[in-house]
Scaffold this motif. Structure first.
Motif, PDB file in Angstrom:
ATOM      1  N   ARG A 128     -80.570 -43.913  11.482  1.00  0.00           N
ATOM      2  CA  ARG A 128     -80.174 -42.541  11.799  1.00  0.00           C
ATOM      3  C   ARG A 128     -80.760 -42.166  13.160  1.00  0.00           C
ATOM      4  N   ILE A 129     -80.264 -41.061  13.730  1.00  0.00           N
ATOM      5  CA  ILE A 129     -80.728 -40.634  15.051  1.00  0.00           C
ATOM      6  C   ILE A 129     -81.173 -39.177  15.014  1.00  0.00           C
ATOM      7  N   ASP A 130     -82.148 -38.851  15.866  1.00  0.00           N
ATOM      8  CA  ASP A 130     -82.632 -37.481  15.951  1.00  0.00           C
ATOM      9  C   ASP A 130     -81.814 -36.702  16.980  1.00  0.00           C
ATOM     10  N   LEU A 131     -82.231 -35.503  17.278  1.00  0.00           N
ATOM     11  CA  LEU A 131     -81.494 -34.641  18.191  1.00  0.00           C
ATOM     12  C   LEU A 131     -81.324 -35.280  19.559  1.00  0.00           C
ATOM     13  N   TYR A 132     -82.381 -35.910  20.067  1.00  0.00           N
ATOM     14  CA  TYR A 132     -82.327 -36.486  21.409  1.00  0.00           C
ATOM     15  C   TYR A 132     -81.394 -37.698  21.438  1.00  0.00           C
ATOM     16  N   GLY A 133     -81.441 -38.500  20.392  1.00  0.00           N
ATOM     17  CA  GLY A 133     -80.518 -39.615  20.297  1.00  0.00           C
ATOM     18  C   GLY A 133     -79.076 -39.148  20.172  1.00  0.00           C
ATOM     19  N   PHE A 134     -78.880 -38.070  19.418  1.00  0.00           N
ATOM     20  CA  PHE A 134     -77.538 -37.529  19.230  1.00  0.00           C
ATOM     21  C   PHE A 134     -77.004 -36.957  20.540  1.00  0.00           C
ATOM     22  N   SER A 135     -77.863 -36.296  21.312  1.00  0.00           N
ATOM     23  CA  SER A 135     -77.450 -35.749  22.602  1.00  0.00           C
ATOM     24  C   SER A 135     -77.012 -36.865  23.544  1.00  0.00           C
ATOM     25  N   ALA A 136     -77.773 -37.972  23.554  1.00  0.00           N
ATOM     26  CA  ALA A 136     -77.400 -39.121  24.382  1.00  0.00           C
ATOM     27  C   ALA A 136     -76.101 -39.749  23.881  1.00  0.00           C
ATOM     28  N   LEU A 137     -75.911 -39.770  22.565  1.00  0.00           N
ATOM     29  CA  LEU A 137     -74.705 -40.343  21.981  1.00  0.00           C
ATOM     30  C   LEU A 137     -73.466 -39.546  22.374  1.00  0.00           C
ATOM     31  N   LEU A 138     -73.558 -38.225  22.358  1.00  0.00           N
ATOM     32  CA  LEU A 138     -72.399 -37.412  22.749  1.00  0.00           C
ATOM     33  C   LEU A 138     -72.023 -37.665  24.198  1.00  0.00           C
ATOM     34  N   ASN A 139     -73.003 -37.809  25.072  1.00  0.00           N
ATOM     35  CA  ASN A 139     -72.716 -38.128  26.468  1.00  0.00           C
ATOM     36  C   ASN A 139     -72.053 -39.492  26.582  1.00  0.00           C
ATOM     37  N   PHE A 140     -72.527 -40.440  25.778  1.00  0.00           N
ATOM     38  CA  PHE A 140     -71.960 -41.777  25.729  1.00  0.00           C
ATOM     39  C   PHE A 140     -70.490 -41.715  25.318  1.00  0.00           C
ATOM     40  N   ILE A 141     -70.167 -40.920  24.298  1.00  0.00           N
ATOM     41  CA  ILE A 141     -68.789 -40.801  23.826  1.00  0.00           C
ATOM     42  C   ILE A 141     -67.916 -40.128  24.877  1.00  0.00           C
ATOM     43  N   ARG A 142     -68.448 -39.145  25.563  1.00  0.00           N
ATOM     44  CA  ARG A 142     -67.676 -38.484  26.625  1.00  0.00           C
ATOM     45  C   ARG A 142     -67.284 -39.494  27.709  1.00  0.00           C
ATOM     46  N   GLN A 143     -68.212 -40.356  28.072  1.00  0.00           N
ATOM     47  CA  GLN A 143     -67.909 -41.371  29.075  1.00  0.00           C
ATOM     48  C   GLN A 143     -66.838 -42.341  28.585  1.00  0.00           C
ATOM     49  N   TRP A 144     -66.926 -42.744  27.317  1.00  0.00           N
ATOM     50  CA  TRP A 144     -65.908 -43.625  26.761  1.00  0.00           C
ATOM     51  C   TRP A 144     -64.560 -42.922  26.700  1.00  0.00           C
ATOM     52  N   LYS A 145     -64.582 -41.656  26.378  1.00  0.00           N
ATOM     53  CA  LYS A 145     -63.326 -40.900  26.328  1.00  0.00           C
ATOM     54  C   LYS A 145     -62.668 -40.869  27.706  1.00  0.00           C
ATOM     55  N   ASN A 146     -63.463 -40.654  28.746  1.00  0.00           N
ATOM     56  CA  ASN A 146     -62.934 -40.650  30.111  1.00  0.00           C
ATOM     57  C   ASN A 146     -62.354 -42.012  30.480  1.00  0.00           C
ATOM     58  N   LEU A 147     -63.051 -43.077  30.114  1.00  0.00           N
ATOM     59  CA  LEU A 147     -62.575 -44.421  30.400  1.00  0.00           C
ATOM     60  C   LEU A 147     -61.284 -44.704  29.634  1.00  0.00           C
ATOM     61  N   PHE A 148     -61.251 -44.302  28.370  1.00  0.00           N
ATOM     62  CA  PHE A 148     -60.079 -44.481  27.525  1.00  0.00           C
ATOM     63  C   PHE A 148     -58.880 -43.756  28.125  1.00  0.00           C
ATOM     64  N   GLN A 149     -59.096 -42.546  28.587  1.00  0.00           N
ATOM     65  CA  GLN A 149     -57.998 -41.769  29.172  1.00  0.00           C
ATOM     66  C   GLN A 149     -57.472 -42.438  30.435  1.00  0.00           C
ATOM     67  N   GLN A 150     -58.350 -43.040  31.182  1.00  0.00           N
ATOM     68  CA  GLN A 150     -57.932 -43.705  32.411  1.00  0.00           C
ATOM     69  C   GLN A 150     -56.959 -44.845  32.115  1.00  0.00           C
ATOM     70  N   TYR A 151     -57.193 -45.561  31.021  1.00  0.00           N
ATOM     71  CA  TYR A 151     -56.341 -46.698  30.680  1.00  0.00           C
ATOM     72  C   TYR A 151     -55.135 -46.292  29.848  1.00  0.00           C
ATOM     73  N   ASP A 152     -55.165 -45.120  29.240  1.00  0.00           N
ATOM     74  CA  ASP A 152     -54.013 -44.603  28.488  1.00  0.00           C
ATOM     75  C   ASP A 152     -53.045 -43.969  29.486  1.00  0.00           C
TER      76      ASP A 152
END
Length: 242
Positions: free
Chosen positions: A128-152
């Motif tokens: 499991r992850i704490d608040l700080y890990g979760f905050s980093a995870l959301l940023n990670f997902i945002r970056q993947w979303k941007n990359l995904f959109q670029q290829y879509d």
């Protein structure tokens, strides 16, 4: 190798690793900054649903962190954390993360991708992850979303076979159409026009990069092929699955 049978990993495994002097995938989220992309079409919202209205714990200031985001934590991430932390434990489990993340077609993220991401930001190996890990995870997902959109490229909200091939090529992977078709058959949603959603795209790329890293460690000459014993090959694969 102590008399054990060996295998020349240069064909399929070599192509999976991307036969290049400089190995591909180094610009992935988590290893660097992903390129940005405009908000449009199916990407106009967050990749993870919407937090419930009102205080996430029923009353303002509820939950283990009180009513205000701690220093260094984005307020949006803090609000999301409180909304997702259903049992008010102060941690996010794989089950809670899965309930919070959705693709553009509103399907929930699959278990494997959620587990991969939890493990990436779980510094204590507690599952499991704490608040700080979760905050980093959301940023990670945002970056993947941007990359995904670029290829879509057609902005359909999913990655087609041709788009997947183009994505691999731009990432630097030298992969055959047959390999991309294999991935599509394994990870695409069942339909007359198979395509990859965001969660599977993240999973494929993370596993591809992990396998590439393992192969590169053996390919000391950066020639695109290595000689491994059968057990060394199994060890390389299994350790990347843990």
């Amino acid at each position: 190798m102590g008399g054990r049978a060996g295998c020349d990993v240069s064909g399929a495994a070599g192509s999976v690793a991307g036969v290049m002097a400089a190995y591909p995938g180094q610009g992935f989220p988590g290893a660097g900054q992903a390129p940005g992309a405009p908000s449009a079409g199916p990407y106009s919202g967050a990749p993870y649903g919407h937090p419930p209205p009102g205080g996430p714990y029923g009353q303002p200031g509820g939950g283990p962190y009180g009513g205000n985001a701690p220093p260094g934590v984005d307020p949006e991430a803090f609000s999301w954390f409180q909304a997702v932390d259903a049992d008010r434990s102060g941690y996010i489990s794989v089950k809670e993360l899965k309930q919070a993340l959705v693709n553009s077609n509103w399907s929930t993220f699959n278990d494997e991708t959620c587990l991969l991401m939890i493990n990436m930001f779980d510094k204590t190996r507690s599952g499991r992850i704490d608040l700080y890990g979760f905050s980093a995870l959301l940023n990670f997902i945002r970056q993947w979303k941007n990359l995904f959109q670029q290829y879509d490229r057609d902005q359909s909200g999913s990655i087609s076979f041709s788009e997947l091939q183009q994505a691999f090529s731009q990432m630097g992977y030298n992969l055959s159409p047959q390999f991309s078709q294999l991935l599509l058959a394994r990870y695409a949603q069942r339909s007359s026009n198979p395509s990859i959603q965001l969660d599977r795209f993240i999973q494929i790329c993370m596993q591809l990069q992990s396998t590439t890293d393992a192969f590169r460690e053996k390919d000391t000459g950066l020639v695109g092929n290595v000689r491994l014993s059968y057990e060394d090959f199994l060890t390389m694969v299994v350790t990347r699955m843990m």
